[in-house]
Design a protein around this motif. Structure first.
Motif, PDB file in Angstrom:
ATOM      1  N   LEU A 139     -60.929 -20.200  28.056  1.00 39.74           N
ATOM      2  CA  LEU A 139     -60.570 -19.123  27.814  1.00 39.74           C
ATOM      3  C   LEU A 139     -60.518 -18.769  28.296  1.00 39.74           C
ATOM      4  O   LEU A 139     -61.429 -18.544  29.894  1.00 39.74           O
ATOM      5  CB  LEU A 139     -61.568 -19.073  26.808  1.00 39.74           C
ATOM      6  CG  LEU A 139     -62.010 -19.814  25.375  1.00 39.74           C
ATOM      7  CD1 LEU A 139     -63.629 -19.668  24.495  1.00 39.74           C
ATOM      8  CD2 LEU A 139     -60.784 -18.845  24.176  1.00 39.74           C
ATOM      9  N   SER A 140     -59.913 -16.765  28.582  1.00 39.41           N
ATOM     10  CA  SER A 140     -59.749 -16.319  29.841  1.00 39.41           C
ATOM     11  C   SER A 140     -61.247 -15.212  29.709  1.00 39.41           C
ATOM     12  O   SER A 140     -62.040 -15.114  28.160  1.00 39.41           O
ATOM     13  CB  SER A 140     -58.627 -15.087  29.414  1.00 39.41           C
ATOM     14  OG  SER A 140     -58.762 -14.719  28.002  1.00 39.41           O
ATOM     15  N   ALA A 141     -61.729 -14.416  30.146  1.00 44.83           N
ATOM     16  CA  ALA A 141     -62.858 -13.482  30.371  1.00 44.83           C
ATOM     17  C   ALA A 141     -63.045 -12.599  29.466  1.00 44.83           C
ATOM     18  O   ALA A 141     -63.764 -12.716  28.258  1.00 44.83           O
ATOM     19  CB  ALA A 141     -62.812 -13.698  31.759  1.00 44.83           C
ATOM     20  N   GLU A 142     -61.527 -11.945  28.635  1.00 40.42           N
ATOM     21  CA  GLU A 142     -61.481 -11.186  27.667  1.00 40.42           C
ATOM     22  C   GLU A 142     -61.416 -11.524  26.725  1.00 40.42           C
ATOM     23  O   GLU A 142     -62.481 -11.707  25.775  1.00 40.42           O
ATOM     24  CB  GLU A 142     -60.625 -10.312  27.823  1.00 40.42           C
ATOM     25  CG  GLU A 142     -60.544  -9.552  26.861  1.00 40.42           C
ATOM     26  CD  GLU A 142     -58.516  -8.623  26.726  1.00 40.42           C
ATOM     27  OE1 GLU A 142     -58.757  -8.083  25.892  1.00 40.42           O
ATOM     28  OE2 GLU A 142     -58.017  -9.091  27.808  1.00 40.42           O
ATOM     29  N   CYS A 143     -61.055 -12.740  26.153  1.00 39.09           N
ATOM     30  CA  CYS A 143     -60.822 -14.143  25.019  1.00 39.09           C
ATOM     31  C   CYS A 143     -62.573 -14.796  24.475  1.00 39.09           C
ATOM     32  O   CYS A 143     -63.007 -14.256  23.663  1.00 39.09           O
ATOM     33  CB  CYS A 143     -59.892 -14.917  24.983  1.00 39.09           C
ATOM     34  SG  CYS A 143     -57.823 -14.432  24.906  1.00 39.09           S
ATOM     35  N   LEU A 144     -63.053 -15.036  25.466  1.00 37.58           N
ATOM     36  CA  LEU A 144     -65.110 -15.136  25.665  1.00 37.58           C
ATOM     37  C   LEU A 144     -65.716 -14.122  25.728  1.00 37.58           C
ATOM     38  O   LEU A 144     -66.581 -14.162  25.077  1.00 37.58           O
ATOM     39  CB  LEU A 144     -64.921 -15.880  27.351  1.00 37.58           C
ATOM     40  CG  LEU A 144     -66.406 -16.652  26.999  1.00 37.58           C
ATOM     41  CD1 LEU A 144     -66.627 -17.511  26.099  1.00 37.58           C
ATOM     42  CD2 LEU A 144     -66.819 -16.675  28.700  1.00 37.58           C
ATOM     43  N   PHE A 145     -65.493 -12.879  25.738  1.00 32.65           N
ATOM     44  CA  PHE A 145     -66.741 -11.437  25.934  1.00 32.65           C
ATOM     45  C   PHE A 145     -65.779 -11.131  24.267  1.00 32.65           C
ATOM     46  O   PHE A 145     -66.712 -10.883  24.102  1.00 32.65           O
ATOM     47  CB  PHE A 145     -65.687 -10.268  26.859  1.00 32.65           C
ATOM     48  CG  PHE A 145     -66.218  -9.881  26.000  1.00 32.65           C
ATOM     49  CD1 PHE A 145     -67.722  -9.068  27.297  1.00 32.65           C
ATOM     50  CD2 PHE A 145     -66.239  -8.296  25.434  1.00 32.65           C
ATOM     51  CE1 PHE A 145     -68.341  -8.137  26.987  1.00 32.65           C
ATOM     52  CE2 PHE A 145     -66.556  -7.231  25.732  1.00 32.65           C
ATOM     53  CZ  PHE A 145     -68.150  -7.121  26.064  1.00 32.65           C
ATOM     54  N   ILE A 146     -64.873 -11.731  23.833  1.00 33.90           N
ATOM     55  CA  ILE A 146     -64.795 -10.852  22.627  1.00 33.90           C
ATOM     56  C   ILE A 146     -65.880 -11.799  21.568  1.00 33.90           C
ATOM     57  O   ILE A 146     -65.567 -11.875  20.707  1.00 33.90           O
ATOM     58  CB  ILE A 146     -62.889 -10.852  22.228  1.00 33.90           C
ATOM     59  CG1 ILE A 146     -62.921  -9.746  22.648  1.00 33.90           C
ATOM     60  CG2 ILE A 146     -62.916 -10.681  20.841  1.00 33.90           C
ATOM     61  CD1 ILE A 146     -61.171  -9.802  22.689  1.00 33.90           C
ATOM     62  N   THR A 147     -65.009 -12.990  21.491  1.00 25.50           N
ATOM     63  CA  THR A 147     -65.513 -13.987  21.449  1.00 25.50           C
ATOM     64  C   THR A 147     -67.444 -14.336  20.980  1.00 25.50           C
ATOM     65  O   THR A 147     -67.764 -14.135  19.797  1.00 25.50           O
ATOM     66  CB  THR A 147     -65.407 -15.679  21.320  1.00 25.50           C
ATOM     67  OG1 THR A 147     -63.868 -15.801  21.023  1.00 25.50           O
ATOM     68  CG2 THR A 147     -65.838 -16.687  20.285  1.00 25.50           C
ATOM     69  N   ALA A 148     -67.993 -13.591  22.493  1.00 25.50           N
ATOM     70  CA  ALA A 148     -69.496 -13.446  21.982  1.00 25.50           C
ATOM     71  C   ALA A 148     -69.677 -12.121  21.340  1.00 25.50           C
ATOM     72  O   ALA A 148     -71.065 -12.541  21.346  1.00 25.50           O
ATOM     73  CB  ALA A 148     -69.622 -13.468  23.815  1.00 25.50           C
ATOM     74  N   ASN A 149     -68.639 -11.743  21.369  1.00 23.67           N
ATOM     75  CA  ASN A 149     -69.469 -10.409  21.070  1.00 23.67           C
ATOM     76  C   ASN A 149     -69.133  -9.396  18.976  1.00 23.67           C
ATOM     77  O   ASN A 149     -69.406  -8.579  18.797  1.00 23.67           O
ATOM     78  CB  ASN A 149     -69.456  -8.563  21.879  1.00 23.67           C
ATOM     79  CG  ASN A 149     -70.284  -8.941  23.012  1.00 23.67           C
ATOM     80  OD1 ASN A 149     -71.818  -9.361  23.623  1.00 23.67           O
ATOM     81  ND2 ASN A 149     -69.490  -9.579  24.507  1.00 23.67           N
ATOM     82  N   SER A 150     -68.580 -10.700  18.914  1.00 22.43           N
ATOM     83  CA  SER A 150     -67.741  -9.928  17.829  1.00 22.43           C
ATOM     84  C   SER A 150     -68.881 -10.365  16.444  1.00 22.43           C
ATOM     85  O   SER A 150     -68.410  -8.990  16.235  1.00 22.43           O
ATOM     86  CB  SER A 150     -67.187 -11.983  16.998  1.00 22.43           C
ATOM     87  OG  SER A 150     -68.175 -12.465  17.062  1.00 22.43           O
TER      88      SER A 150
END
Length: 347
Positions: A139-150
């Motif tokens: 996971l890239s940082a952006e993908c991880l951020f989006i997943t964590a804050n969905s």
């Protein structure tokens, strides 16, 4: 024994180094003292391979983060550190501790905005080739951020919609009252000419202007809130666009309420123009009670929104230039003045 000898270099020695422990606890004074007496401590990592920068980001300790980022030489190594799970410092923005609870009781939209500002803040100090870095979960940082804050995004979307809908209803009611007041002027019209009877009274102009402004501000507020409801509610919209629209909508709504109260007070003055002054003052004061209550009830919301403009002001290029190089600009101005003075004395 010196402080440098007492501070362990890894968590394996005593469980946690004092610097990591102070960072997790958010004790800025201890962090400053450790870094002052033992600057090498900034290189310490915990058993998960995270340095002080990772920990400060994970625990949302902004003051410690800013303190460490000012250390230019260590920062070149700290920003390139990857933990045991392959996470860069930008990945850490999307990794929250399980018991994380925001200190401020704010709406979910403001919590998401704060997370987005953290991501932007860390992205600025992250080397470009680490922005697209993938961790051990691919996971890239952006993908991880989006997943964590969905989930937070969904809550923020519902909160923003409900707030805009409720406020738009109030704005429509105010616009309706202001529109109706324009056709029911105080004192009524002259039956023969149709001109308002109290048109020559001084407060009639105040009533007319305030009523028009109230209608204008209310309709503008409605349009602003409708633009929020029609928004796609993307992640980037919660950083600046939606909070700005919400603040603008509340500002126009507050102004419309204030103007409506001015129009109401003017109407009362026109009807009791020949009464005692104390009665006018009393009615004028009472008419502004709703404005005061409205302002006090929405003050926490305004204070939450104000941090957006504070952050934008601090990161505005011209502001940063003025604040970072005041002496240089002043010296250039003095040199220019000296040159002009010397040229003026040349015959």
């Amino acid at each position: 024994m010196s402080l440098a000898a007492r501070i362990p270099e890894r968590m394996d020695d005593v469980g946690e180094t004092p610097l990591i422990l102070a960072t997790k606890s958010g004790i800025v004074e201890i962090v400053e003292e450790i870094l002052r007496l033992y600057p090498q401590a900034v290189e310490h990592v915990d058993d998960e391979g995270r340095n002080v920068l990772h920990v400060a980001i994970k625990y949302r300790e902004l003051k410690i983060f800013e303190l460490v980022t000012k250390m230019e030489v260590p920062m070149k190594r700290l920003v390139r550190k990857i933990d045991n799970e392959g996470n860069s410092i930008l990945h850490t923005v999307g990794v929250k501790r399980k018991d994380f609870v925001s200190e401020k009781m704010e709406g979910p939209a403001f919590l998401l905005q704060e997370e987005l500002l953290w991501f932007e803040r860390v992205e600025k100090v992250t080397p470009p080739h680490f922005i697209s870095h993938h961790n051990s979960q691919n996971l890239s940082a952006e993908c991880l951020f989006i997943t964590a804050n969905s989930e937070l995004r969904s809550s923020a979307k519902e909160w923003m919609k409900s707030t805009a809908e409720g406020s738009s209803v109030v704005a429509v009611l105010i616009a309706t009252v202001a529109f109706a007041a324009a056709y029911t002027v105080p004192g009524g019209p002259n039956q023969s000419t149709g001109v308002p009877v109290l048109v020559n009274k001084p407060f009639f102009v105040v009533f007319t202007v305030s009523d028009v402004l109230s209608l204008t501000f209310a309709l503008t507020s409605v349009v602003t809130f409708l633009s929020i409801l029609s928004s796609p509610f993307r992640f980037k919209d919660f950083k600046h666009t939606l909070p700005n629209k919400l603040m603008a909508g509340f500002t126009f709504l507050f102004l419309s309420v204030a103007m409506m109260m001015v129009a109401f007070g003017s109407t009362i003055f026109l009807t009791i123009y020949n009464k005692e002054n104390w009665a006018k003052v009393t009615l004028y004061t009472v008419s502004f009670i709703p404005v005061c209550i409205f302002a006090l009830s929405y003050f926490p919301l305004y204070s939450s929104l104000s941090k957006t403009y504070k952050y934008l002001l601090e990161n505005f290029p011209l502001t940063k230039l003025v604040l970072s190089k005041p002496c240089t600009m002043m010296s250039k101005c003095l040199k220019c003045c000296q040159v002009q003075t010397s040229e003026s004395h040349i015959p």
